[in-house]
Write a protein that holds these residues in place. Structure first.
Motif, short mmCIF file in Angstrom:
data_model
loop_
_atom_site.label_atom_id
_atom_site.label_comp_id
_atom_site.label_asym_id
_atom_site.label_seq_id
_atom_site.Cartn_x
_atom_site.Cartn_y
_atom_site.Cartn_z
N GLY A 125 0.80 -1.23 0.00
CA GLY A 125 0.00 0.00 0.00
C GLY A 125 0.83 1.27 0.00
N ASP A 126 2.13 1.18 0.25
CA ASP A 126 2.98 2.37 0.19
C ASP A 126 3.21 2.74 -1.27
N LEU A 127 3.57 3.98 -1.51
CA LEU A 127 3.94 4.40 -2.85
C LEU A 127 5.46 4.34 -2.96
N VAL A 128 5.96 3.89 -4.08
CA VAL A 128 7.40 3.87 -4.31
C VAL A 128 7.69 4.78 -5.51
N PHE A 129 8.77 5.57 -5.37
CA PHE A 129 9.10 6.57 -6.38
C PHE A 129 10.42 6.23 -7.06
N PHE A 130 10.48 6.58 -8.33
CA PHE A 130 11.64 6.28 -9.17
C PHE A 130 12.11 7.56 -9.85
N GLY A 131 13.40 7.59 -10.17
CA GLY A 131 13.95 8.70 -10.93
C GLY A 131 13.49 8.65 -12.37
N GLY A 132 13.54 9.80 -13.01
CA GLY A 132 13.09 9.89 -14.39
C GLY A 132 14.14 9.42 -15.38
N ARG A 133 13.79 9.48 -16.65
CA ARG A 133 14.71 9.02 -17.70
C ARG A 133 15.95 9.89 -17.77
N SER A 134 15.77 11.19 -17.83
CA SER A 134 16.93 12.07 -17.99
C SER A 134 17.54 12.49 -16.65
N LYS A 135 16.71 12.63 -15.62
CA LYS A 135 17.21 13.05 -14.30
C LYS A 135 16.92 11.93 -13.31
N ILE A 136 17.85 11.03 -13.19
CA ILE A 136 17.66 9.80 -12.41
C ILE A 136 17.46 10.06 -10.92
N ASN A 137 17.90 11.21 -10.41
CA ASN A 137 17.77 11.52 -8.98
C ASN A 137 16.56 12.37 -8.65
N GLU A 138 15.74 12.68 -9.64
CA GLU A 138 14.52 13.45 -9.42
C GLU A 138 13.31 12.57 -9.72
N ILE A 144 2.64 1.51 -6.83
CA ILE A 144 2.06 1.06 -5.56
C ILE A 144 2.70 -0.26 -5.16
N VAL A 145 3.26 -0.32 -3.96
CA VAL A 145 3.89 -1.54 -3.49
C VAL A 145 2.82 -2.59 -3.22
N GLU A 146 2.98 -3.75 -3.85
CA GLU A 146 2.07 -4.87 -3.62
C GLU A 146 2.67 -5.83 -2.60
N LYS A 147 4.01 -6.02 -2.69
CA LYS A 147 4.69 -6.92 -1.76
C LYS A 147 6.18 -6.59 -1.77
N ASN A 148 6.80 -6.61 -0.59
CA ASN A 148 8.24 -6.36 -0.48
C ASN A 148 8.87 -7.50 0.32
N LYS A 149 9.72 -8.26 -0.34
CA LYS A 149 10.41 -9.38 0.31
C LYS A 149 11.90 -9.11 0.46
#
Length: 192
Positions: A125-138, A144-149
């Motif tokens: 249920g947590d949201l997970v964020f990723f960097g963009g194509r050109s700016k990997i740190n933004e 939406i996290v379904e499962k984290n092992k």
């Protein structure tokens, strides 16, 4: 009948008696109580900034189940519709709205709606964020996290290549190097 309804009816009866006795200061006190009671009920609505806490995981399960219903929906830049397609934030926004959670429309603004937590501690249920194509740190993408092992992080998200999918982002070299952080938008007392 619940106790609060009995109390409200008792207050109504009290107001009627007071009205008949024409004592306006007590009638005002009854009105103020009802107004305060209505405000208290309204304040318990589920908003991201003022979440309803739960001791179980039902809100998180419901959130991810709602997200899973859209798997297979197409991708569309700027989209917020299951038939026409979703972009990443349009997908998360639509799922949140279906669960009476209010989120901004963009992934960047969503990332600012809660405290950042390491993605390794992200839960269902947590949201997970990723960097963009050109700016990997933004911030440029959200899911939406379904499962984290720990060594597997299953995320439901809308990607431009496949639409809404559930995938282990740690198995993808593209997504693995872009993971930034997670945000808990459904706080629960049961989380540790």
């Amino acid at each position: 009948m619940c106790y609060s309804m009995r109390f409200i009816r008792l207050l109504g009866l009290l107001e009627l008696i007071i009205t008949m006795a024409s004592c306006s200061s007590v009638r005002l006190a009854v009105y103020d109580y009802q107004k305060k009671h209505d405000y208290t009920l309204a304040s318990k609505a589920k908003f991201v900034n003022e979440p309803v806490t739960k001791s179980d995981r039902s809100a998180e399960v419901s959130f991810t189940q709602a997200a899973a219903k859209y798997i297979g929906s197409p991708y569309k830049f700027g989209g917020c519709d299951a038939q026409k397609g979703f972009d990443c934030s349009g997908f998360v926004y639509t799922v949140a709205k279906s669960q009476d959670l209010i989120l901004p429309r963009s992934s960047d603004l969503m990332s600012k709606k809660g405290s950042h937590i390491p993605w390794k501690k992200a839960r269902q249920g947590d949201l997970v964020f990723f960097g963009g194509r050109s700016k990997i740190n933004e911030v440029g993408h959200v899911g939406i996290v379904e499962k984290n092992k720990g060594d597997h992080l299953w995320v439901i998200h809308s990607t431009c290549g496949e639409g809404v999918v559930k995938e282990d982002v740690l198995a993808s070299p593209y997504w693995k190097k872009r993971i930034l952080f997670a945000v808990d938008i459904i706080p629960s007392q049961g989380k540790s």
